[in-house]
Design a protein around this motif. Structure first.
Motif, PDB file in Angstrom:
ATOM      1  N   LEU A 296     -10.825   2.420  27.950  1.00 43.88           N
ATOM      2  CA  LEU A 296      -9.402   2.263  28.290  1.00 43.88           C
ATOM      3  C   LEU A 296      -8.506   2.971  27.274  1.00 43.88           C
ATOM      4  O   LEU A 296      -7.651   3.769  27.674  1.00 43.88           O
ATOM      5  N   PRO A 297      -8.649   2.731  25.977  1.00 47.48           N
ATOM      6  CA  PRO A 297      -7.795   3.456  25.027  1.00 47.48           C
ATOM      7  C   PRO A 297      -8.013   4.967  25.073  1.00 47.48           C
ATOM      8  O   PRO A 297      -7.060   5.737  24.957  1.00 47.48           O
ATOM      9  N   VAL A 298      -9.257   5.394  25.263  1.00 45.80           N
ATOM     10  CA  VAL A 298      -9.527   6.831  25.356  1.00 45.80           C
ATOM     11  C   VAL A 298      -8.795   7.422  26.558  1.00 45.80           C
ATOM     12  O   VAL A 298      -8.142   8.466  26.458  1.00 45.80           O
ATOM     13  N   GLY A 299      -8.868   6.739  27.702  1.00 44.64           N
ATOM     14  CA  GLY A 299      -8.186   7.217  28.896  1.00 44.64           C
ATOM     15  C   GLY A 299      -6.677   7.214  28.746  1.00 44.64           C
ATOM     16  O   GLY A 299      -6.002   8.152  29.187  1.00 44.64           O
ATOM     17  N   LEU A 300      -6.139   6.187  28.119  1.00 41.98           N
ATOM     18  CA  LEU A 300      -4.700   6.132  27.918  1.00 41.98           C
ATOM     19  C   LEU A 300      -4.203   7.230  26.979  1.00 41.98           C
ATOM     20  O   LEU A 300      -3.159   7.842  27.210  1.00 41.98           O
TER      21      LEU A 300
ATOM     22  N   ILE B  49      -1.615  10.129  28.134  1.00 39.70           N
ATOM     23  CA  ILE B  49      -0.346  10.344  27.439  1.00 39.70           C
ATOM     24  C   ILE B  49      -0.289  11.758  26.853  1.00 39.70           C
ATOM     25  O   ILE B  49       0.749  12.415  26.891  1.00 39.70           O
ATOM     26  N   ALA B  50      -1.415  12.220  26.341  1.00 42.08           N
ATOM     27  CA  ALA B  50      -1.445  13.537  25.707  1.00 42.08           C
ATOM     28  C   ALA B  50      -1.221  14.661  26.715  1.00 42.08           C
ATOM     29  O   ALA B  50      -0.592  15.666  26.393  1.00 42.08           O
ATOM     30  N   PHE B  51      -1.724  14.501  27.923  1.00 36.88           N
ATOM     31  CA  PHE B  51      -1.630  15.566  28.921  1.00 36.88           C
ATOM     32  C   PHE B  51      -0.577  15.310  29.985  1.00 36.88           C
ATOM     33  O   PHE B  51      -0.501  16.047  30.959  1.00 36.88           O
ATOM     34  N   ALA B  52       0.268  14.308  29.798  1.00 38.84           N
ATOM     35  CA  ALA B  52       1.311  14.003  30.774  1.00 38.84           C
ATOM     36  C   ALA B  52       2.554  14.851  30.544  1.00 38.84           C
ATOM     37  O   ALA B  52       2.840  15.369  29.543  1.00 38.84           O
TER      38      ALA B  52
END
Length: 51
Positions: free
Chosen positions: A40-44, A48-51
């Motif tokens: 979950l933290p990795v996905g978040l 956020i980084a690629f948004a």
């Protein structure tokens, strides 16, 4: 396909073995919980980084 599943489930499997729990004994519930806490933290962060 099985190798991809093994890679995705590896963190939970490793942590279960580290705590002395069979990863498949409780229908994988603890392994799923550990995987949730890790992925979950990795996905978040990636979202956020690629948004």
């Amino acid at each position: 396909m099985e190798k991809i599943a093994d890679i995705i489930l590896w963190p939970g499997t490793y942590l279960c073995m580290r705590y002395g729990v069979d990863p498949k004994s409780d229908m994988g519930l603890m392994r799923s919980f550990f995987n949730f806490l890790i992925w979950l933290p990795v996905g978040l962060i990636l979202a956020i980084a690629f948004a």
